[in-house]
Design an enzyme around this catalytic site. Structure first.
Site, mmCIF file in Angstrom:
data_model
loop_
_atom_site.group_PDB
_atom_site.id
_atom_site.type_symbol
_atom_site.label_atom_id
_atom_site.label_comp_id
_atom_site.label_asym_id
_atom_site.label_seq_id
_atom_site.Cartn_x
_atom_site.Cartn_y
_atom_site.Cartn_z
ATOM 1 N N GLU A 182 34.677 37.978 41.967
ATOM 2 C CA GLU A 182 35.418 38.812 42.915
ATOM 3 C C GLU A 182 35.555 40.238 42.384
ATOM 4 O O GLU A 182 35.459 41.218 43.121
ATOM 5 C CB GLU A 182 36.803 38.193 43.152
ATOM 6 C CG GLU A 182 37.523 38.809 44.325
ATOM 7 C CD GLU A 182 38.936 38.252 44.500
ATOM 8 O OE1 GLU A 182 39.299 37.298 43.789
ATOM 9 O OE2 GLU A 182 39.669 38.799 45.342
ATOM 10 N N GLU A 233 46.510 47.085 36.338
ATOM 11 C CA GLU A 233 47.398 46.754 35.210
ATOM 12 C C GLU A 233 47.031 45.368 34.659
ATOM 13 O O GLU A 233 46.976 45.169 33.444
ATOM 14 C CB GLU A 233 48.876 46.754 35.661
ATOM 15 C CG GLU A 233 49.479 48.134 35.910
ATOM 16 C CD GLU A 233 49.169 48.685 37.305
ATOM 17 O OE1 GLU A 233 48.431 48.030 38.069
ATOM 18 O OE2 GLU A 233 49.675 49.775 37.623
#
Ligand SMILES: Cc1cc2nc3c(=O)[nH]c(=O)nc-3n(C[C@H](O)[C@H](O)[C@H](O)COP(=O)(O)OP(=O)(O)OC[C@H]3O[C@@H](n4cnc5c(N)ncnc54)[C@H](O)[C@@H]3O)c2cc1C
Length: 379
Positions: free
Chosen positions: A239, A366
């Site tokens: 992905e 993050e």
């Protein structure tokens, strides 16, 4: 990664298709289904006819048996062309899950449908389970030879037009939260499903999805009962590579549009692209785009060769690098086009809006930095 001559031909064929069918904004808008912002069933059908929707689907399941590299080429070129078939991202992620974990019957059915143009959605996120996937609460309770699903999902791209939703639900409560999740295939029009569009700055492709007593048979389980978390994690590299290919396409398009503009626009009697204050920045952007592309294709080749912790680290690096490059090029592009970059008359403002989400989905940047720093021994 040096592309083969077949891969170069594939890229050329895609470019030709994109410029012929979606070369202008009028053409692109002419394709879009009513009420959608970036989806055209007709274009999807054309790509299916060309055999491109099955580019990375094995031949025995109706695809053309290509690799992650061909898939990357396709996503780069379609996004460079701003082609309105954004449902292809989630559908391709679903295809990856079936390839890895589907039974023979499921693969034969689902992969053929995907190669033929059926839109499929992947539903992991919930209001209380974003980055923290193990917190999934949507329940699928065993009942009458199947499961009854109740709960809310959110951020599900293209659920409103999906022929099928691949759902990650909790089939049992375990002490360890990562256990007890299962992937289930649910028809998009199953009784008890309700979708509500979530308006966003990028458009209207994401949905809240509500499940009320939705029944699926036991055969709807994809992979193993209770192993949904591990199965989803196994698909994340794929992905993220997809998202990197999209980012490279968007970055390249922003650079293309910027270059065309600064060569044309004159101020103080000369093209603005001749001002050093701009041209050196544009040179920097071109370097960033090239680095992003090289990293993305390297990752595509490595993933094709097989998963490894090092490849996972590089995939996260590619996801961060490419998304932040796309954002930088689009934002700098807007600045260097002045007021025209901000106007909706030009595509740059749309590229800015679409680039901003790239650091949020497919695992936030993050979280990617957590993965990268963790793999470097920083915990
Ligand atoms: C346009 C769009 C399409 C999407 N499509 C889909 C889809 O088809 N299917 C699907 O299931 N989901 C989809 N998502 C959801 C997407 O995957 C989530 O938005 C993403 O995982 C982040 O979750 P969250 O939004 O709940 O943010 P949160 O997890 O609440 O994060 C908020 C902030 O906290 C930071 N943060 C959280 N945890 C940590 C940590 N441990 N360390 C450091 N920082 C942290 C995040 O990086 C972020 O900056 C989509 C989202 C968008 C915006």
């Amino acid at each position: 990664v040096k592309l083969t001559s077949e891969q170069e031909d594939f890229r050329a064929a895609l470019r030709d298709f994109v410029s012929r069918e979606c070369g202008t904004r009028e053409q692109r808008e002419g394709w879009i289904d009513p009420g959608e912002h970036a989806h055209s069933s007709a274009l999807l059908g054309k790509l299916a006819e060309l055999g491109w929707l099955g580019v990375a689907i094995p031949e025995e399941y109706g695809g053309s048996g290509g690799t992650y590299v061909e898939q990357t080429i396709m996503f780069e070129e379609l996004y460079r062309g701003m082609v309105p078939i954004e449902s292809l991202g989630p559908t391709t992620t679903v295809a990856g899950c079936y390839k890895r974990f589907g039974s023979e019957e499921q693969k034969a059915d689902a992969l053929a449908k995907i190669a033929g143009g059926t839109v499929m959605a992947i539903s992991i996120s919930e209001p209380e389970a974003g980055s923290d996937v193990a917190n999934i609460a949507c329940a699928a309770k065993p009942a009458d030879g199947g499961y009854v699903i109740n709960g809310q999902k959110t951020w599900c791209s293209y659920a409103h037009i999906a022929g099928r939703i691949l759902l990650v639900a909790r089939t049992s409560k375990e002490e360890v939260r990562h256990r007890g999740l299962t992937i289930l295939e649910v028809p998009g029009d199953a009784e008890g499903i309700e979708t509500h569009k979530i308006p966003t700055m990028g458009g209207n492709e994401v949905n809240d999805v509500f499940f009320s007593d939705v029944f699926v048979p036991a055969e709807a389980v994809v992979g193993e009962v209770g192993k949904g978390f591990q199965q989803i994690m196994a698909g994340l590299d794929g992905e993220r590579l997809l998202s990197a290919a999209v980012s490279v396409g968007i970055a390249q398009r922003a650079l293309d549009d910027l270059l065309a503009y600064v060569k044309e626009r004159k101020q103080f009697g000369r093209p603005i692209g001749t001002f050093q204050a701009l041209k050196h920045r544009i040179a920097d952007l071109a370097i960033e785009v090239e680095c992003s592309r090289m990293l993305t294709y390297e990752v595509a080749q490595r993933l094709q060769d097989g998963a490894s912790p090092e490849t996972t680290r590089m995939t996260s690096m590619a996801k961060v690098k490419t998304s932040e490059t796309a954002q930088r090029v689009a934002l700098e592009g807007m600045q260097m086009m002045g007021g025209y970059g901000y106007a909706t008359e030009y595509d740059m403002e749309s590229l800015v809006r679409h680039s901003l989400v790239l650091s949020i989905y497919a695992g936030t940047n993050e979280i990617q930095r957590e993965i990268i720093s963790g793999s470097l021994g920083l915990r």
